[in-house]
Design an enzyme around this catalytic site. Structure first.
Site, mmCIF file in Angstrom:
data_model
loop_
_atom_site.group_PDB
_atom_site.id
_atom_site.type_symbol
_atom_site.label_atom_id
_atom_site.label_comp_id
_atom_site.label_asym_id
_atom_site.label_seq_id
_atom_site.Cartn_x
_atom_site.Cartn_y
_atom_site.Cartn_z
ATOM 1 N N ASP A 12 -4.637 -9.926 17.273
ATOM 2 C CA ASP A 12 -3.979 -9.339 18.449
ATOM 3 C C ASP A 12 -3.259 -10.457 19.178
ATOM 4 O O ASP A 12 -3.922 -11.373 19.675
ATOM 5 C CB ASP A 12 -5.016 -8.768 19.424
ATOM 6 C CG ASP A 12 -5.766 -7.604 18.845
ATOM 7 O OD1 ASP A 12 -5.103 -6.689 18.341
ATOM 8 O OD2 ASP A 12 -7.012 -7.621 18.907
ATOM 9 N N HIS B 93 0.358 1.479 16.070
ATOM 10 C CA HIS B 93 0.203 0.324 16.969
ATOM 11 C C HIS B 93 1.278 0.357 18.047
ATOM 12 O O HIS B 93 2.045 -0.587 18.243
ATOM 13 C CB HIS B 93 0.241 -1.000 16.169
ATOM 14 C CG HIS B 93 -0.866 -1.087 15.166
ATOM 15 N ND1 HIS B 93 -2.176 -1.243 15.532
ATOM 16 C CD2 HIS B 93 -0.862 -0.998 13.819
ATOM 17 C CE1 HIS B 93 -2.948 -1.247 14.449
ATOM 18 N NE2 HIS B 93 -2.177 -1.090 13.394
ATOM 19 N N ARG C 6 0.828 -1.203 0.000
ATOM 20 C CA ARG C 6 0.000 0.000 0.000
ATOM 21 C C ARG C 6 0.874 1.269 0.000
ATOM 22 O O ARG C 6 2.041 1.222 0.360
ATOM 23 C CB ARG C 6 -0.896 0.026 1.253
ATOM 24 C CG ARG C 6 -2.041 -0.934 1.192
ATOM 25 C CD ARG C 6 -2.793 -0.983 2.503
ATOM 26 N NE ARG C 6 -2.000 -1.563 3.569
ATOM 27 C CZ ARG C 6 -2.395 -1.663 4.835
ATOM 28 N NH1 ARG C 6 -3.578 -1.199 5.192
ATOM 29 N NH2 ARG C 6 -1.625 -2.220 5.742
ATOM 30 N N GLU D 229 -4.976 4.579 13.682
ATOM 31 C CA GLU D 229 -5.913 3.644 14.317
ATOM 32 C C GLU D 229 -6.561 4.211 15.582
ATOM 33 O O GLU D 229 -7.553 3.660 16.052
ATOM 34 C CB GLU D 229 -5.224 2.303 14.633
ATOM 35 C CG GLU D 229 -4.188 2.315 15.747
ATOM 36 C CD GLU D 229 -2.788 2.711 15.274
ATOM 37 O OE1 GLU D 229 -2.662 3.209 14.150
ATOM 38 O OE2 GLU D 229 -1.825 2.510 16.048
ATOM 39 N N TYR E 126 -0.270 4.380 10.570
ATOM 40 C CA TYR E 126 -0.647 3.391 11.581
ATOM 41 C C TYR E 126 0.587 3.176 12.458
ATOM 42 O O TYR E 126 1.689 2.974 11.926
ATOM 43 C CB TYR E 126 -1.015 2.047 10.935
ATOM 44 C CG TYR E 126 -2.355 2.025 10.244
ATOM 45 C CD1 TYR E 126 -3.537 2.227 10.948
ATOM 46 C CD2 TYR E 126 -2.459 1.777 8.881
ATOM 47 C CE1 TYR E 126 -4.771 2.201 10.313
ATOM 48 C CE2 TYR E 126 -3.691 1.748 8.238
ATOM 49 C CZ TYR E 126 -4.846 1.954 8.960
ATOM 50 O OH TYR E 126 -6.069 1.932 8.341
ATOM 51 N N LYS F 146 2.374 1.965 7.298
ATOM 52 C CA LYS F 146 2.699 1.079 8.424
ATOM 53 C C LYS F 146 3.567 1.787 9.454
ATOM 54 O O LYS F 146 4.037 2.902 9.253
ATOM 55 C CB LYS F 146 3.420 -0.191 7.923
ATOM 56 C CG LYS F 146 2.535 -1.117 7.126
ATOM 57 C CD LYS F 146 1.240 -1.495 7.831
ATOM 58 C CE LYS F 146 1.398 -2.492 8.956
ATOM 59 N NZ LYS F 146 0.091 -2.904 9.531
HETATM 60 N N1 LIG Z 1 -5.441 -8.248 9.995
HETATM 61 C C1 LIG Z 1 -5.568 -7.094 9.382
HETATM 62 O O1 LIG Z 1 -4.920 -6.834 8.381
HETATM 63 C C2 LIG Z 1 -6.547 -6.080 9.902
HETATM 64 C C3 LIG Z 1 -6.865 -4.969 9.126
HETATM 65 C C4 LIG Z 1 -7.822 -4.071 9.619
HETATM 66 C C5 LIG Z 1 -8.403 -4.273 10.868
HETATM 67 N N2 LIG Z 1 -8.031 -5.367 11.596
HETATM 68 C C6 LIG Z 1 -8.601 -5.632 12.929
HETATM 69 O O2 LIG Z 1 -9.906 -6.171 12.815
HETATM 70 C C7 LIG Z 1 -10.549 -6.049 14.090
HETATM 71 C C8 LIG Z 1 -12.004 -5.713 13.912
HETATM 72 O O3 LIG Z 1 -12.120 -4.393 13.438
HETATM 73 P P1 LIG Z 1 -13.554 -3.760 13.220
HETATM 74 O O4 LIG Z 1 -13.349 -2.421 12.581
HETATM 75 O O5 LIG Z 1 -14.449 -4.707 12.544
HETATM 76 O O6 LIG Z 1 -14.014 -3.562 14.743
HETATM 77 P P2 LIG Z 1 -15.457 -3.186 15.238
HETATM 78 O O7 LIG Z 1 -15.273 -2.488 16.523
HETATM 79 O O8 LIG Z 1 -16.223 -2.515 14.136
HETATM 80 O O9 LIG Z 1 -16.156 -4.591 15.480
HETATM 81 C C9 LIG Z 1 -15.882 -5.397 16.552
HETATM 82 C C10 LIG Z 1 -17.144 -6.108 16.925
HETATM 83 O O10 LIG Z 1 -16.817 -7.074 17.897
HETATM 84 C C11 LIG Z 1 -17.877 -7.102 18.820
HETATM 85 N N3 LIG Z 1 -17.433 -7.739 20.061
HETATM 86 C C12 LIG Z 1 -16.801 -7.203 21.132
HETATM 87 N N4 LIG Z 1 -16.576 -8.136 22.061
HETATM 88 C C13 LIG Z 1 -17.080 -9.283 21.572
HETATM 89 C C14 LIG Z 1 -17.170 -10.606 22.061
HETATM 90 N N5 LIG Z 1 -16.699 -10.928 23.266
HETATM 91 N N6 LIG Z 1 -17.725 -11.541 21.274
HETATM 92 C C15 LIG Z 1 -18.220 -11.235 20.064
HETATM 93 N N7 LIG Z 1 -18.187 -10.007 19.558
HETATM 94 C C16 LIG Z 1 -17.622 -9.042 20.300
HETATM 95 C C17 LIG Z 1 -18.297 -5.669 18.971
HETATM 96 O O11 LIG Z 1 -19.598 -5.558 19.535
HETATM 97 C C18 LIG Z 1 -18.229 -5.201 17.515
HETATM 98 O O12 LIG Z 1 -19.456 -5.378 16.854
HETATM 99 C C19 LIG Z 1 -9.733 -5.004 14.847
HETATM 100 O O13 LIG Z 1 -8.994 -5.657 15.863
HETATM 101 C C20 LIG Z 1 -8.792 -4.432 13.803
HETATM 102 O O14 LIG Z 1 -7.557 -3.995 14.366
HETATM 103 C C21 LIG Z 1 -7.121 -6.261 11.139
#
Ligand SMILES: NC(=O)c1ccc[n+]([C@@H]2O[C@H](COP(=O)([O-])OP(=O)(O)OC[C@H]3O[C@@H](n4cnc5c(N)ncnc54)[C@H](O)[C@@H]3O)[C@@H](O)[C@H]2O)c1
Length: 373
Positions: free
Chosen positions: A270, A96, A15, A118, A94, A75
């Site tokens: 995480d 972190h 990116r 973030e 970003y 990043k």
């Molecule tokens: N791997 C990657 O490349 C990448 C890229 C972007 C984002 N992410 C990660 O993806 C994750 C999700 O992001 P998002 O924007 O969808 O977050 P979000 O806050 O929109 O959604 C999280 C959801 O999880 C729910 N939740 C909380 N605790 C819970 C539990 N115990 N059981 C079930 N559901 C629960 C919340 O109610 C919410 O609806 C983040 O950790 C973000 O850092 C990863």
């Protein structure tokens, strides 16, 4: 302001922070933009496109880092880049900070001004610079499951789709936020039986209106999670796990509940988070097995869809980059509490409470810093 866009050095990161269209906007606002040679190539944007947008293309990263007021990137800052950090330099990316102690210390020691995408908030209590990437990551998480379930890629050979005459695969998605919905849209469209678990009833009700009948919504509790672990072919974790939490949703000992050949896609990724056995992986070495369960925990999934990701990220970050450049960083931080929420370090002080707690470092509130301007 002079703004620098560097080529990302993280493995398999394609990116770029700003598209040529975003550069046009910065230049139209009177700013000078220096782009490192090849910074946009991985996203399909050539040096010529940046030059046509009004940027200067520099051959070396060093030239960009040393001659700009603000570094606009994607990043975190890697050790090879620490030498460029200096007092007053604005870093917008970003970060972190809770996961990278060495980087956080380098940012503090350099006295630069770092603002993390973030941690920038909005009026709805959401994270507007995370959500576009989350949707892509969720969709990419399902596509990774589709890829790694194939026999030729080390999987069990079960096609994650509704195929006439065979049992339909079960996919469980934990969390129905941006990433969860992204994953769910594709998993459901392929005809899988999809379970979505969340603790937020309203979020599930909203999602239910937009998703087809092959999606079942369940409250996220231990009982439902255990049932899903026993019956699912794929579990996709999309729960944003609080940085300070020490417990998990899926423990290592739970893996033995899962079906033979089942896999975990940890989009949230995480370490020490919702999935105890998660450790970050890269696009070049994306999977590993724990107790026979395949894990996919790539922490920059959107990079695999670099052009789409760069365009959506750039759209989301540009208003903040413009505010910083047009007003100056101090005024921009003063005027916008959401931008201030993303302030990570300023003049040697750490301004993110979660990181200070997690890394046991001294904390100064961003409001306190801004009150001195
Ligand atoms: N791997 C990657 O490349 C990448 C890229 C972007 C984002 N992410 C990660 O993806 C994750 C999700 O992001 P998002 O924007 O969808 O977050 P979000 O806050 O929109 O959604 C999280 C959801 O999880 C729910 N939740 C909380 N605790 C819970 C539990 N115990 N059981 C079930 N559901 C629960 C919340 O109610 C919410 O609806 C983040 O950790 C973000 O850092 C990863």
């Amino acid at each position: 302001m002079i703004i620098g866009i560097v080529k990302e050095i993280k493995s398999s990161e394609y990116r770029v922070a700003a598209t040529p269209g975003a550069v046009t906007e910065l230049v139209r606002n009177g700013h000078e933009v220096i782009v490192e040679h090849d910074a946009g190539t991985g996203s399909g944007f050539t040096d010529e496109m940046y030059e046509a947008a009004g940027a200067i293309v520099a051959d070396e990263a060093e030239r960009v880092w040393t001659s700009v007021d603000m570094i606009y990137k994607v990043k975190e800052i890697f050790p090879e880049e620490f030498k460029y950090l200096r007092e007053g330099l604005i870093i917008f990316t970003y970060i972190h900070s809770n996961a990278h102690l060495d980087q956080t210390k380098a940012l503090m020691e350099s006295k630069c001004i770092s603002i993390a995408y973030e941690d920038i908030s909005d009026d709805k209590g959401q994270w507007p610079l995370l959500s576009p990437m989350s949707e892509l990551a969720g969709k990419g998480g399902f596509l990774a499951a589709l890829h790694f379930s194939q026999t030729i890629n080390g999987g069990t050979g079960k096609l994650l789709a509704n195929v006439c005459g065979v049992e339909t695969p079960v996919i469980t998605i934990i969390g129905c936020g941006n990433a969860g919905l992204g994953a769910c849209e594709l998993a459901a469209a392929f005809g899988n039986r999809v379970n979505v678990l969340d603790i937020n009833h309203d979020a599930m009700m909203d999602a239910k209106k937009r998703l087809p009948q092959n999606v079942t919504f369940m409250f996220s509790n231990r009982e439902n999670l255990v049932e899903c672990m026993k019956t699912s072919d794929v579990i996709i974790n999309c729960v944003l796990w609080p940085k300070t939490r020490k417990d998990h949703l899926i423990y290592r000992e739970d893996l033995k509940l899962m079906k033979k050949g089942a896999m975990i896609i940890d989009v949230a990724c995480d370490e020490g988070g919702a999935i105890e056995t998660c450790r970050s992986t890269t696009h070049t070495d994306p999977i590993y097995f724990v107790d026979g369960v395949m894990h996919y925990c790539v922490d920059n999934i959107p990079s695999a869809f670099a052009q789409t990701a760069s365009a959506t990220l750039s759209n989301a970050t540009l208003p903040f980059a413009l505010a910083i450049a047009n007003k100056g960083v101090k005024q921009a931080l003063k005027d916008d509490k959401h931008l201030r929420r993303g302030l990570t370090t300023f003049d040697g002080k750490l301004t993110l409470l979660e990181t200070a707690k997690k890394l046991n470092l001294p904390y100064t509130s961003a409001d306190e810093i801004v009150s001195t301007f």
